[in-house]
Every structure is written in structure tokens, then in C-alpha cells.
Scaffold this active site. Structure first.
Site, PDB file in Angstrom:
ATOM      1  N   TYR A 103     -10.036  -8.573  -5.013  1.00 59.24           N
ATOM      2  CA  TYR A 103      -8.989  -7.700  -5.527  1.00 59.24           C
ATOM      3  C   TYR A 103      -8.553  -8.101  -6.915  1.00 59.24           C
ATOM      4  O   TYR A 103      -8.235  -7.279  -7.753  1.00 59.24           O
ATOM      5  CB  TYR A 103      -7.775  -7.807  -4.601  1.00 59.24           C
ATOM      6  CG  TYR A 103      -7.240  -6.502  -4.105  1.00 59.24           C
ATOM      7  CD1 TYR A 103      -6.558  -5.652  -4.948  1.00 59.24           C
ATOM      8  CD2 TYR A 103      -7.407  -6.132  -2.782  1.00 59.24           C
ATOM      9  CE1 TYR A 103      -6.042  -4.461  -4.489  1.00 59.24           C
ATOM     10  CE2 TYR A 103      -6.895  -4.943  -2.309  1.00 59.24           C
ATOM     11  CZ  TYR A 103      -6.214  -4.111  -3.168  1.00 59.24           C
ATOM     12  OH  TYR A 103      -5.702  -2.938  -2.708  1.00 59.24           O
TER      13      TYR A 103
ATOM     14  N   LYS B 223      -1.515  -3.206   8.013  1.00 62.84           N
ATOM     15  CA  LYS B 223      -2.671  -2.905   8.848  1.00 62.84           C
ATOM     16  C   LYS B 223      -2.597  -3.684  10.152  1.00 62.84           C
ATOM     17  O   LYS B 223      -2.095  -4.805  10.190  1.00 62.84           O
ATOM     18  CB  LYS B 223      -3.964  -3.242   8.100  1.00 62.84           C
ATOM     19  CG  LYS B 223      -4.268  -2.292   6.943  1.00 62.84           C
ATOM     20  CD  LYS B 223      -5.626  -2.581   6.334  1.00 62.84           C
ATOM     21  CE  LYS B 223      -5.978  -1.563   5.260  1.00 62.84           C
ATOM     22  NZ  LYS B 223      -7.317  -1.832   4.667  1.00 62.84           N
TER      23      LYS B 223
ATOM     24  N   HIS C 152      -3.349   2.772  -5.872  1.00 66.48           N
ATOM     25  CA  HIS C 152      -4.105   1.534  -5.694  1.00 66.48           C
ATOM     26  C   HIS C 152      -4.141   0.729  -6.990  1.00 66.48           C
ATOM     27  O   HIS C 152      -4.189  -0.502  -6.964  1.00 66.48           O
ATOM     28  CB  HIS C 152      -5.522   1.871  -5.244  1.00 66.48           C
ATOM     29  CG  HIS C 152      -6.115   0.836  -4.343  1.00 66.48           C
ATOM     30  ND1 HIS C 152      -5.539   0.459  -3.147  1.00 66.48           N
ATOM     31  CD2 HIS C 152      -7.240   0.081  -4.462  1.00 66.48           C
ATOM     32  CE1 HIS C 152      -6.286  -0.465  -2.573  1.00 66.48           C
ATOM     33  NE2 HIS C 152      -7.310  -0.718  -3.351  1.00 66.48           N
TER      34      HIS C 152
ATOM     35  N   HIS D  53      -3.354  -9.449   3.139  1.00 67.10           N
ATOM     36  CA  HIS D  53      -4.783  -9.603   3.398  1.00 67.10           C
ATOM     37  C   HIS D  53      -5.019 -10.644   4.485  1.00 67.10           C
ATOM     38  O   HIS D  53      -4.423 -11.720   4.460  1.00 67.10           O
ATOM     39  CB  HIS D  53      -5.519 -10.048   2.129  1.00 67.10           C
ATOM     40  CG  HIS D  53      -5.636  -8.979   1.103  1.00 67.10           C
ATOM     41  ND1 HIS D  53      -5.831  -9.240  -0.233  1.00 67.10           N
ATOM     42  CD2 HIS D  53      -5.577  -7.626   1.205  1.00 67.10           C
ATOM     43  CE1 HIS D  53      -5.892  -8.101  -0.902  1.00 67.10           C
ATOM     44  NE2 HIS D  53      -5.744  -7.110  -0.049  1.00 67.10           N
TER      45      HIS D  53
ATOM     46  N   ARG E  21       0.849  -1.184   0.000  1.00 72.67           N
ATOM     47  CA  ARG E  21       0.000   0.000   0.000  1.00 72.67           C
ATOM     48  C   ARG E  21       0.892   1.244   0.000  1.00 72.67           C
ATOM     49  O   ARG E  21       2.005   1.222   0.517  1.00 72.67           O
ATOM     50  CB  ARG E  21      -0.907   0.016   1.231  1.00 72.67           C
ATOM     51  CG  ARG E  21      -1.797  -1.204   1.365  1.00 72.67           C
ATOM     52  CD  ARG E  21      -2.508  -1.224   2.706  1.00 72.67           C
ATOM     53  NE  ARG E  21      -3.376  -2.399   2.845  1.00 72.67           N
ATOM     54  CZ  ARG E  21      -2.976  -3.567   3.354  1.00 72.67           C
ATOM     55  NH1 ARG E  21      -1.725  -3.706   3.774  1.00 72.67           N
ATOM     56  NH2 ARG E  21      -3.817  -4.578   3.450  1.00 72.67           N
TER      57      ARG E  21
ATOM     58  N   ARG F 260      -1.131  -1.445  -7.106  1.00 73.10           N
ATOM     59  CA  ARG F 260      -1.277  -2.597  -6.207  1.00 73.10           C
ATOM     60  C   ARG F 260      -2.173  -3.650  -6.845  1.00 73.10           C
ATOM     61  O   ARG F 260      -1.888  -4.850  -6.796  1.00 73.10           O
ATOM     62  CB  ARG F 260      -1.856  -2.114  -4.880  1.00 73.10           C
ATOM     63  CG  ARG F 260      -2.101  -3.194  -3.827  1.00 73.10           C
ATOM     64  CD  ARG F 260      -2.415  -2.510  -2.499  1.00 73.10           C
ATOM     65  NE  ARG F 260      -3.130  -3.362  -1.565  1.00 73.10           N
ATOM     66  CZ  ARG F 260      -2.552  -4.206  -0.712  1.00 73.10           C
ATOM     67  NH1 ARG F 260      -1.237  -4.336  -0.714  1.00 73.10           N
ATOM     68  NH2 ARG F 260      -3.274  -4.914   0.137  1.00 73.10           N
TER      69      ARG F 260
END
Length: 306
Positions: A276, A171, A241, A267, A147, A244
């Protein structure tokens, strides 16, 4: 009422380990809700009713907020009231059975490998150390699929070119080690050896990628750099994005399996990776079945070449 909101945000930071960007998004969504509720003179969170919530959602709709924004704010409000209930600040939860608006998921289209190659060559036309920096950033972003928030958060110490690896904090502060090889490794090495020292003003900032003031490059700063190159290629809709998404799509097209791509992207769920990369639901189910029962027969049923 504001104090309980601050306590909730602190809980998200300390207990759940959410990132600063996520906390900021929660604050934006909930600040507006708090102001709305205060104006209705409810007095306390225990007095907030389902009618108050519906009135807020109607307010957002009348203000022509995007459906995705309303859905995100609804989710934030639900999380907040679940927290209040868990803290025994309220006895009943007014968000129970509160429906969120359905949001169509619009994913960015992947650009072609040829377009990626063109994009990665453009920084070479930029003179000075900034060209080497831009080349390294774009190469790393596409080679790893990370990201943009992860890219600009990288420190020099996160890079180990001796073993061709970058340590990335994703994350929920989940760490993953990503391979960095080929042209991406070369571009990064040239940036570190030649350009970074020229951009750095005082040499004290640990950030890997620096702006013209010698400070950590921001997401907005990277976005402006990418936008400039994208417009030169006629790709005005290109976003970080998109790169990615292109990374994930191209990986699958080269025969990488779904689980490997999932791990590289960071993920938590394979269903996110499936969405995705536009992989069919049937294909993801087959992989899950093969993973649960790793027999030769099941493994043979799973086809990953695109």
C-alpha cells in the site's frame, strides 16, 4: 446447484463473518459461473470437470473481461469448490492446480499534502449544511485512513469527541478505534452541532453522514461528492482509495512506523501495508526481524523516516 451456492454464501456470512459488500461480490462472480455451468448440462457439481472450468475462463477472456476480474472470479470459484469438498458434496476438486491469471497491482498515486489541504478547504465554498457535512467527511476520511465503506457505515454512536475517538467496523467485522483530532475533530463537531440536524428529515436515522433525504449516505453518493470537488482541483483521477493511500504514505513520511500504520488501516498482514505504501521489501523484512527479536541493535537498524 443454485441451492448449494446459496448455502455457500450463507456460510461466508455466518461462519467467516464476511461483510455484505464482499458477499455481494461473491454472488456476482459465482452467479455468472453457475449460469455457464447450467447451460453445459453438467447436472451436478460433482460432474463439473477441469475442462468446464477452462471453458469458463476462456469465455471470460473472449468477452474481454479485465485480467483482474478473471483472477477474482477464479478465486471465488476455488473457494466455492473447497467448500463443496469440505461438505462432501464432491469427491474430487477440479480447481486443484488451476492457475489464476497474474495481475499487475496498480495502486493509486498519493496526492501531495498541499493538494490534500486544498481539497479539505473546498467544502467551505459549498453553502448550507451540506458544506459542513462534506468538510467533516473528507477530514475524517483523510485523518483516519478508513475505507469509504467504513466511513458511510458509521453511526452517530460510533463517535466520541470527548476522548477524540471513532469506532470503526472493518473487514470480517473487526473493530478498531481510531483517533480523531485537530481539524478533523473540529469539522466533525461543527457538523454534528450545526449541520446534521438540518439535513435529517425525521431525526430517526442513526447514520453519521446523511444524504439530502435524511438517509444514510451511500458509497456511490460519497463518490459523486468527492468527484465534484476533485474535478474543481483538476484531480479527475482522485478516488476515495487515493485518500486512504495518501494517508498511509504521509504517515510514513512523518516517521510513523509500519506496524502503527498497519493497525490504523486495519490490515491483517503487514505485507499488505508494505504494498500500500510503496515501502521496500527489505524495509518490511527488517521490521519483522526487529519485532521478533526486540533488541536495541535490531531496533536501531530499522529506519522509518522517509
Amino acid at each position: 446447484m443454485q441451492q448449494q451456492l446459496e448455502q455457500f454464501l450463507a456460510y461466508l456470512t455466518v461462519e467467516r463473518g464476511l461483510t455484505g459488500n464482499t458477499i455481494a461480490a461473491y454472488r456476482t462472480d459465482l452467479d455468472q459461473f453457475v449460469n455457464f455451468i447450467v447451460e453445459r448440462n453438467t447436472g451436478s457439481w460433482s460432474n463439473v470437470s477441469r475442462d468446464d472450468l477452462l471453458a469458463f475462463l476462456l469465455f471470460l477472456k473472449e468477452k474481454r473481461y479485465a485480467t483482474s476480474t478473471i483472477a477474482r472470479r477464479t478465486a471465488a470459484i476455488k473457494s466455492f469448490f473447497e467448500y463443496l469438498q469440505g461438505q462432501h458434496s464432491i469427491t474430487t476438486n477440479p480447481t486443484e492446480n488451476l492457475d489464476s491469471p497474474k495481475v499487475d497491482r496498480f495502486l493509486p498515486k498519493a496526492i501531495t499534502v498541499a493538494q490534500v489541504d486544498e481539497l479539505l478547504e473546498l467544502p467551505l465554498t459549498t453553502s448550507g449544511p451540506e458544506g459542513l457535512r462534506d468538510k467533516a467527511m473528507l477530514e475524517v476520511l483523510y485523518a483516519t485512513g478508513m475505507r469509504v465503506s467504513e466511513l458511510v457505515a458509521l453511526d452517530v454512536g460510533d463517535v466520541d469527541l470527548a476522548i477524540h475517538q471513532i469506532r470503526c467496523l472493518g473487514k470480517a467485522n473487526k473493530e478498531r478505534n481510531l483517533p480523531i483530532v485537530g481539524s478533523a475533530s473540529t469539522a466533525l463537531e461543527e457538523y454534528l452541532d450545526i449541520a446534521r440536524g438540518q439535513i435529517s428529515r425525521n431525526g430517526g436515522d442513526p447514520a453519521l453522514f446523511l444524504n439530502h433525504r435524511g438517509k444514510r449516505l451511500t458509497r456511490q453518493g460519497f463518490w459523486l461528492i468527492l468527484k465534484g470537488y476533485a474535478e474543481r482541483l483538476g484531480l479527475s483521477d482522485l478516488t476515495p482509495h487515493t485518500l486512504r493511500h495518501s494517508f498511509a504514505t504521509h504517515m510514513l513520511n512523518r516517521g510513523k512506523d509500519l506496524r502503527e500504520v498497519q493497525e490504523l488501516l486495519g490490515h491483517a498482514s503487514i505485507s499488505t501495508t508494505q504494498i500500500y505504501t510503496h515501502v521496500s521489501n527489505d524495509r518490511a523484512v527488517k521490521y519483522d526481524q526487529a519485532a521478533q527479536r526486540p533488541t536495541v541493535a535490531n531496533a536501531a537498524e530499522v529506519e522509518f523516516s522517509a
